[in-house]
Design a protein around this motif. Structure first.
Motif, short mmCIF file in Angstrom:
data_model
loop_
_atom_site.label_atom_id
_atom_site.label_comp_id
_atom_site.label_asym_id
_atom_site.label_seq_id
_atom_site.Cartn_x
_atom_site.Cartn_y
_atom_site.Cartn_z
N ASP A 13 13.61 -5.20 8.67
CA ASP A 13 12.99 -6.11 7.70
C ASP A 13 12.81 -7.48 8.32
O ASP A 13 13.28 -7.76 9.42
CB ASP A 13 13.81 -6.18 6.42
CG ASP A 13 15.25 -6.65 6.68
OD1 ASP A 13 15.57 -7.00 7.84
OD2 ASP A 13 16.05 -6.68 5.74
N GLN A 28 8.23 -0.10 7.04
CA GLN A 28 8.82 0.64 5.93
C GLN A 28 8.50 -0.10 4.63
O GLN A 28 8.76 -1.30 4.49
CB GLN A 28 10.33 0.75 6.11
CG GLN A 28 10.75 1.50 7.36
CD GLN A 28 10.52 2.99 7.23
OE1 GLN A 28 10.63 3.57 6.16
NE2 GLN A 28 10.21 3.64 8.35
N ALA A 29 7.97 0.61 3.65
CA ALA A 29 7.47 -0.03 2.43
C ALA A 29 8.54 -0.80 1.68
O ALA A 29 8.27 -1.88 1.13
CB ALA A 29 6.85 1.03 1.52
N ASP A 30 9.76 -0.27 1.63
CA ASP A 30 10.81 -0.89 0.82
C ASP A 30 11.29 -2.22 1.38
O ASP A 30 11.99 -2.97 0.69
CB ASP A 30 12.01 0.05 0.69
CG ASP A 30 11.68 1.29 -0.13
OD1 ASP A 30 10.67 1.27 -0.86
OD2 ASP A 30 12.44 2.28 -0.03
N PHE A 31 10.94 -2.53 2.62
CA PHE A 31 11.48 -3.71 3.28
C PHE A 31 10.59 -4.95 3.15
O PHE A 31 10.98 -6.03 3.59
CB PHE A 31 11.74 -3.43 4.76
CG PHE A 31 12.85 -2.46 5.01
CD1 PHE A 31 13.72 -2.08 4.00
CD2 PHE A 31 13.04 -1.92 6.28
CE1 PHE A 31 14.76 -1.19 4.23
CE2 PHE A 31 14.07 -1.02 6.52
CZ PHE A 31 14.93 -0.65 5.49
N TYR A 32 9.37 -4.80 2.58
CA TYR A 32 8.44 -5.93 2.55
C TYR A 32 7.83 -6.10 1.16
O TYR A 32 7.39 -5.13 0.54
CB TYR A 32 7.35 -5.75 3.62
CG TYR A 32 7.93 -5.92 5.00
CD1 TYR A 32 8.02 -7.17 5.58
CD2 TYR A 32 8.46 -4.83 5.68
CE1 TYR A 32 8.61 -7.34 6.83
CE2 TYR A 32 9.05 -4.98 6.92
CZ TYR A 32 9.12 -6.24 7.49
OH TYR A 32 9.73 -6.41 8.71
N SER A 33 7.82 -7.33 0.71
CA SER A 33 7.28 -7.66 -0.61
C SER A 33 5.77 -7.84 -0.53
O SER A 33 5.21 -8.06 0.56
CB SER A 33 7.91 -8.96 -1.12
OG SER A 33 7.49 -10.06 -0.32
N CYS A 49 1.67 1.47 5.97
CA CYS A 49 2.84 1.91 5.21
C CYS A 49 3.34 3.25 5.76
O CYS A 49 2.58 4.22 5.81
CB CYS A 49 2.47 2.03 3.74
SG CYS A 49 3.78 2.66 2.68
N GLY A 58 15.19 11.26 0.88
CA GLY A 58 15.73 10.97 -0.43
C GLY A 58 16.85 11.91 -0.86
O GLY A 58 17.28 12.79 -0.10
N GLN A 91 3.82 7.68 -3.36
CA GLN A 91 4.31 6.70 -2.39
C GLN A 91 3.14 5.97 -1.73
O GLN A 91 3.18 4.75 -1.53
CB GLN A 91 5.14 7.41 -1.32
CG GLN A 91 6.51 7.87 -1.76
CD GLN A 91 7.28 8.51 -0.62
OE1 GLN A 91 6.75 9.35 0.11
NE2 GLN A 91 8.54 8.13 -0.47
N GLY A 95 2.30 1.98 -1.97
CA GLY A 95 2.21 1.15 -0.78
C GLY A 95 0.90 0.38 -0.72
O GLY A 95 0.88 -0.83 -0.43
N SER A 98 0.82 -2.43 -3.24
CA SER A 98 1.67 -3.57 -2.90
C SER A 98 1.05 -4.47 -1.84
O SER A 98 1.53 -5.59 -1.62
CB SER A 98 3.04 -3.10 -2.43
OG SER A 98 2.96 -2.49 -1.16
#
Length: 231
Positions: A13, A28-33, A49, A58, A91, A95, A98
């Protein structure tokens, strides 16, 4: 800002300033706003993404197989499961919504594990292409789907083209493997899409050799560590 490479892969991140030195970055999608993705876009960076199409990181889910990937411990999936395909499409949609400019399709080389799932993988990739519209789509390997793969993606990555990680270090592939990879590189060049290389190294000599060899086949090359934590 000076562009240092055509493409980069970073699975950590932050590090926005370092990421901005690359034309395209896979994240990685979860690491960036959305705000961070927008900032990178303003710097002229194309963000992709990360998506895994045949392995699931998961919690237990009905689409998972009992067998796991020996390298990472992720569960192999039944690629043809409608639930799994809907999960991946969700997903991808999240992505792009976002702020990602495109998708990176990973874990495509199931011809070595579950070749019977190749038609289902083609179905999933085609559905992602249709759902993503004009977004950029980069596939990792996917050699079991050649040459058709070139008709539904904008680029192909040749991961571990010249160098690989082995145990606790990094090394060149044996010459016989390098020769096979060279044959695939020629096939990729005929697809009419962008082609990149990703290699792994821990010394300047190995890195320089990998970059030079990729250039001989017309591929911009990014070199990192096993965890893709270097940028």
């Amino acid at each position: 800002m000076t562009i240092s490479s055509a493409i980069a892969f970073y699975y950590g991140d932050g590090k926005l300033s370092a990421l901005a030195r690359h034309s395209t970055v896979v994240l990685q999608a979860d690491f960036y706003s959305p705000a961070e993705l927008a900032w990178l876009a303003d710097q002229g960076v194309r963000t992709l993404c990360y998506l895994s199409l045949t392995e699931d990181v998961g919690p237990p889910a009905p689409w998972q197989r009992d067998k796991r990937c020996p390298d990472w411990g992720w569960a192999y999936v039944h690629v043809g499961s409608p639930l799994w395909q809907a999960h991946v499409l969700d997903q991808a949609a999240a992505g792009l919504k976002s702020g990602f400019a495109g998708l990176f399709l990973d874990t495509l080389n199931i011809e070595f594990t579950y070749p019977e799932d190749l038609p289902h993988l083609w179905e999933l990739i085609s559905a992602l292409r249709e759902a993503s519209g004009s977004a950029y789509v980069l596939a990792n390997r996917g050699f079991g789907l050649l040459p058709e793969l070139g008709s539904v993606v904008d680029g192909v990555l040749f991961e571990s083209f010249s160098a690989r990680w082995v145990a606790d270090s990094y090394a060149r592939w044996p010459q016989a493997t390098l020769d096979v990879h060279a044959e695939y590189a020629v096939k990729l060049a005929e697809l009419g899409v962008e082609v990149y290389a990703l290699d792994y190294a821990d010394t300047p000599e190995l890195e320089e050799w990998a970059v030079r060899r990729a250039a001989e086949y017309g591929m911009p090359c990014f070199v990192s560590d096993k965890a893709l934590g270097r940028i």
